[in-house]
Motif scaffolding. Structure first.
Motif, short mmCIF file in Angstrom:
data_model
loop_
_atom_site.label_atom_id
_atom_site.label_comp_id
_atom_site.label_asym_id
_atom_site.label_seq_id
_atom_site.Cartn_x
_atom_site.Cartn_y
_atom_site.Cartn_z
N GLY A 161 -20.11 63.65 44.95
CA GLY A 161 -20.87 62.21 44.32
C GLY A 161 -21.15 62.80 42.97
O GLY A 161 -21.01 62.04 41.96
N PHE A 162 -21.89 63.80 42.69
CA PHE A 162 -22.36 64.31 41.47
C PHE A 162 -20.98 64.39 40.38
O PHE A 162 -21.08 63.83 39.38
N ILE A 163 -20.16 65.10 40.82
CA ILE A 163 -18.97 65.45 40.16
C ILE A 163 -18.21 63.89 39.85
O ILE A 163 -17.68 63.28 38.59
N ALA A 164 -18.17 63.03 40.78
CA ALA A 164 -17.64 61.77 40.69
C ALA A 164 -18.50 60.89 39.60
O ALA A 164 -17.76 59.85 38.62
N GLY A 165 -19.64 61.00 39.91
CA GLY A 165 -20.53 60.17 38.89
C GLY A 165 -20.34 60.38 37.23
O GLY A 165 -20.22 59.51 36.73
N ILE B 131 -17.26 61.86 36.23
CA ILE B 131 -16.10 61.53 35.93
C ILE B 131 -16.00 59.83 35.85
O ILE B 131 -15.38 59.24 34.85
N ASN B 132 -16.44 59.15 36.63
CA ASN B 132 -16.66 57.82 36.36
C ASN B 132 -17.16 57.41 35.13
O ASN B 132 -16.68 56.19 34.69
N GLY C 252 -12.74 57.77 34.44
CA GLY C 252 -12.65 56.98 35.68
C GLY C 252 -11.58 57.88 36.67
O GLY C 252 -11.41 59.14 36.42
N GLY C 253 -11.77 57.32 38.13
CA GLY C 253 -10.86 58.04 38.80
C GLY C 253 -11.77 59.03 39.82
O GLY C 253 -11.14 59.91 40.64
N GLY C 254 -12.96 58.91 39.80
CA GLY C 254 -13.93 59.77 40.40
C GLY C 254 -14.03 59.49 41.99
O GLY C 254 -14.14 60.34 42.93
N SER C 255 -13.50 58.24 42.41
CA SER C 255 -13.21 58.14 43.82
C SER C 255 -12.25 58.90 44.61
O SER C 255 -12.16 58.68 45.74
N MET D 214 -8.44 63.62 32.81
CA MET D 214 -9.05 62.71 33.89
C MET D 214 -7.57 61.86 34.18
O MET D 214 -7.55 61.73 35.51
N THR D 215 -7.08 61.34 33.38
CA THR D 215 -5.90 60.34 33.74
C THR D 215 -4.74 61.29 34.43
O THR D 215 -4.27 60.78 35.51
#
Length: 253
Positions: A15-19, A21-22, A26-29, A241-242
């Protein structure tokens, strides 16, 4: 449901990393959805539960960008209306569509954004000093934001890239303000999507809130990074990230 130290740590860490990235791209999910499915959730329940973390993450990021004066209040409503309408359509579609639709849609979005980044990078990173358009001046932007809302309501993963294409590509916002408005739009249509999933009893609250602890902390850190970062560094982070999102989508397919 297993709430061992491992699974709780997994949810908070991803969740921390995804937060981060998002908020910056984008793409944290692509990280959080597999983490939720590791706990034994089917794809549709994980897709719904993931929205809890996304809503709170976007709330934290929106507050942070607002405090830093990176969101102009007059820009919020025009970009939110089409994305909210699309979000409702996408959420209902996700609730009733076959699970097999999720992966191909995610893959198409990731590959499409990667191609744009390679062929026409200036489309999502306008030169410094570019004056953004208003939504009323660019009807194509309204359509792009609606499509982003539909996609976000449906699958969520990778919606940040679609919104960046709409906000930076069509309206020509710089990447920091693009990311700020992206979080506002995502917050709006994800709240609506989450309401639909709650109505259909598809949300598991405990893992969703554990995940949200990580996403909110990640978003808080990312806002500070976004404000201080060199625009070129943000552009390269977005590109990486893309590509990673495209690779993840292909491997999951």
């Amino acid at each position: 449901m297993d709430y061992s130290i491992f699974t709780v740590s997994l949810l908070i860490g991803t969740g921390f990393i995804a937060g981060i990235i998002n908020t910056l791209a984008g793409g944290g999910s692509n990280l959080t959805l597999p983490a939720l499915m590791v706990m034994g959730m089917p794809a549709d329940i994980a897709n719904a539960t993931n929205r809890v973390g996304v809503v709170l993450q976007n709330l934290a990021a929106t507050i942070g960008f607002k405090k830093a004066k990176k969101i102009d209040s007059q820009d919020i409503l025009p970009v939110m209306i089409p994305s909210l309408l699309g979000g409702v359509v996408g959420a209902f579609a996700a609730s009733y569509a076959p699970e097999t639709w999720l992966k191909p849609l995610l893959l198409s979005a990731m590959i499409g954004m990667t191609i744009i980044m390679i062929v026409k990078p200036a489309m999502i990173a306008p030169p410094e000093g570019t004056i953004p358009f208003k939504v009323s001046e660019k009807p194509s932007a309204w359509c792009a934001l609606f499509v982003a809302g539909v996609y976000g309501g449906f699958v969520q993963a990778g919606v940040g890239f679609i919104l960046i294409a709409a906000l930076a590509g069509s309206l020509r916002y710089d990447l920091v303000r693009t990311n700020a408005l992206k979080m506002v739009c995502t917050l709006g249509f994800t709240v609506l999507a989450l309401a639909v999933f709650i109505w259909n009893d598809q949300v598991l609250w405990v893992p969703g809130l554990i995940l949200a602890c990580g996403t909110m902390c990640g978003a808080h850190v990312a806002v500070k990074l976004a404000i201080k970062a060199n625009p070129n560094h943000l552009k390269w982070f977005l590109f990486v990230m893309t590509v990673c999102g495209s690779a993840a989508a292909m491997l999951s397919n």
